[in-house]
Design an enzyme around this catalytic site. Structure first.
Site, PDB file in Angstrom:
ATOM      1  N   GLU A   1      45.945 -13.160 -71.255  1.00 45.74           N
ATOM      2  CA  GLU A   1      45.329 -13.498 -69.968  1.00 45.74           C
ATOM      3  C   GLU A   1      45.083 -12.240 -69.145  1.00 45.74           C
ATOM      4  O   GLU A   1      44.100 -12.145 -68.414  1.00 45.74           O
ATOM      5  CB  GLU A   1      46.205 -14.504 -69.203  1.00 45.74           C
TER       6      GLU A   1
ATOM      7  N   HIS B   1      47.958 -19.640 -61.372  1.00 47.99           N
ATOM      8  CA  HIS B   1      47.560 -20.928 -61.936  1.00 47.99           C
ATOM      9  C   HIS B   1      48.720 -21.552 -62.690  1.00 47.99           C
ATOM     10  O   HIS B   1      49.649 -20.860 -63.093  1.00 47.99           O
ATOM     11  CB  HIS B   1      46.350 -20.768 -62.862  1.00 47.99           C
TER      12      HIS B   1
ATOM     13  N   HIS C   1      64.608 -30.898 -64.083  1.00 50.94           N
ATOM     14  CA  HIS C   1      64.886 -29.458 -63.972  1.00 50.94           C
ATOM     15  C   HIS C   1      63.795 -28.643 -64.641  1.00 50.94           C
ATOM     16  O   HIS C   1      63.023 -29.167 -65.445  1.00 50.94           O
ATOM     17  CB  HIS C   1      66.233 -29.122 -64.612  1.00 50.94           C
TER      18      HIS C   1
END
Ligand SMILES: O=P(O)(O)O[C@H]1O[C@H](CO)[C@@H](O)[C@H](O)[C@H]1O
Ligand SMILES: O=P(O)(O)O[C@H]1O[C@H](CO)[C@@H](O)[C@H](O)[C@H]1O
Lengths: 323, 323
Positions: free
Chosen positions: B182, B271, B166
């Site tokens: 990011e 990504h 899971h």
């Protein structure tokens, strides 16, 4: 509208020292734990094991024989992550592929000749000898390197490969990542508010009280407002101290780690971080995994609840209480 | 002067995606390991356990009964770290004590009705169903929340409390810390170089080859130049894709995680990060502890060495090879 209560309502908090956010969701402590349970602590560490490379008189991996030391004992790490000479990787050919030179020294410091003690089980004069040894290794390596990191990995769960009481000292030719963040934050705070971030933070916690764990004439121990680990604490001197060697004899009779050198570092305040991995008991830990590694740190009880639980702990060490 | 060789000489590397440095000291792999050894993997997970709350037909902590699902199964986490409504902590009274509202949703997604499989043991159509379910949960939650984090905690060592295959999906009203980093890095790179950071990075790795692990018509798998975990990998689509739902059917027959929503996000590239904790074998892990938590991440073999070892692994899953 419901009134906000930190112990019931999830929220995010800002860490102004390391410029990071943490998600606090205290209501989550109610969930049952069916995951990994840590083995109970090994109770029977022998006081002396001639095959343990950290013991007095033992032979280390490189063939050297330890002296029969009776206090602290400092030596070069036989498998150092940092060595004094390593060639420079040279200029980078692309902004996405940047490497730089790293030089340094890694040392190991044994706290005591016996393997069956830990810092809290040692006497005050014995601990004082450790603090003095930290101050002098900081002075020695700090003369050559901009950063001297003292750290203790404690317990098998935290990757400690040897039960003998010891810490490590890694000095580097570069300011490590977290030190860089703390440098930026403390410098910016001082220039904006005219005083060191951690001095003002200590003052505020003394006024607010709810996160204090211990106070003494010279030191404060508190669970920071932005703590990530369940029982994370921060140790702060009450007065402005930049580096370990500046500590007075009275302050050293109960003190910590960390150093730095250079031009103007008035914005820095000496401090020690404690990051114990435990969450509910000695055998159930907090895992900093999927969400934490990919998105953001998350904690399950508030720093105020953690401080409250730490304050109510007995003064007597659990191993002495069992006797 | 000695010529620099990454596999012999320590150095630091920069992670331009998350704005972080890592210390690489490959020579350190030579040290013996005397620390904690992980228990070997449990080989005998039952295919169906009526008491496991993730199994088809089982009763969960809140009394709800799971359907007899035969593909993926998505449900609300019974102990969510993020809930849709939580009051706002209100304005902060001091710059060192900042808290903000956090709202969201936490879901659990079972990959398969059987407990004794993992993603790599499932068939391509079964995996494809998981990818489609990731895309639709991203679409659904992404309409309301700026960030949808999909993650799988795998193995007891990484805090996974249930062996049934899971993952989790945590959607939040805020951009989590690492996503913020990011975001900043990718936005800055695009505005300076006119193309997405990860598109250029993928191109460069295809040219340089030494960190590539796998390439296909649509995807790249590589050990990033700045990898922190020994066998950390990065999964990248070959073309510019911002969010999971944009993936074509052909791309989904072998795809990953992550989403975002809002104004101009052209600088983002979809990504997936893989952070396996193993260092030398299935029973010796890399600990990210004292130095890493206080100073800077450190790794013991180079990303190039890791990629080389991953490339030489057999194509057949070790559990199928044993048969
Ligand atoms: O899967 P669980 O039991 O909900 O929780 C697990 O993953 C969470 C998100 O990474 C962590 O915060 C927990 O410490 C970990 O035990
Ligand atoms: O104490 P050791 O065995 O040198 O090493 C330990 O601490 C280091 C510094 O935190 C980590 O990089 C290692 O992964 C850990 O095993």
């Amino acid at each position: 509208a419901t009134t906000f209560r930190a112990s019931e309502h999830q929220h995010i908090r800002y860490n102004p020292l390391q410029d990071e956010w943490v998600l606090v969701s205290a209501h989550r402590m109610k969930r049952p734990w069916q995951g990994q349970v840590e083995p109970p602590l090994l109770k029977t560490v022998a006081r002396h094991d001639p095959h343990n490379p950290l013991c007095p008189g033992a032979t280390r991996a490189n063939g050297e024989v330890n002296p029969f030391y009776d206090g602290t004992f400092l030596f070069d790490n036989d498998f150092p992550a940092l060595q004094p000479d390593a060639p420079n990787p040279g200029p980078s050919d692309h902004p996405l592929f940047q490497a730089e030179a790293a030089r340094g020294v890694c040392k190991v410091m044994c706290f005591h000749p016996w393997s069956d003690v830990t810092l809290p089980l040692m006497s005050v004069p014995e601990i004082r000898a450790v603090v003095d040894a930290w101050a002098s290794v900081t002075e020695e390596l700090g003369a050559r390197y901009p950063w001297v990191q003292i750290f203790e990995n404690k317990g098998a769960m935290m990757g400690c490969s040897n039960p003998h009481p010891h810490c490590q000292v890694w000095a580097s030719s570069f300011l490590p990542d977290i030190a860089q963040r703390e440098e930026r934050s403390q410098r910016a705070y001082q220039s904006q508010h005219g005083e060191p971030l951690l001095m003002e933070y200590g003052h505020q916690e003394l006024l607010r009280k709810e996160r204090l764990v211990l106070t003494s004439e010279h030191w404060l121990v508190l669970v920071p407002f932005w703590a990530v680990w369940p029982f994370q604490t921060l140790l702060l001197p009450r007065r402005h101290v930049q580096r370990l060697p500046e500590l007075t004899p009275a302050e050293r009779d109960g003190a910590p780690t960390g150093s730095e050198a250079g031009a103007n570092w008035d914005h820095w305040q000496l401090h020690a971080h404690y990051y114990p991995p435990l969450l509910r008991s000695a055998t159930v830990r907090k895992f900093m995994v999927g969400y934490e590694m990919l998105a953001q740190a998350q904690r399950d009880l508030t720093p105020e609840q953690a401080a409250e639980r730490l304050r109510t702990l007995p003064e007597v060490h659990y191993r002495l209480g069992q006797k």
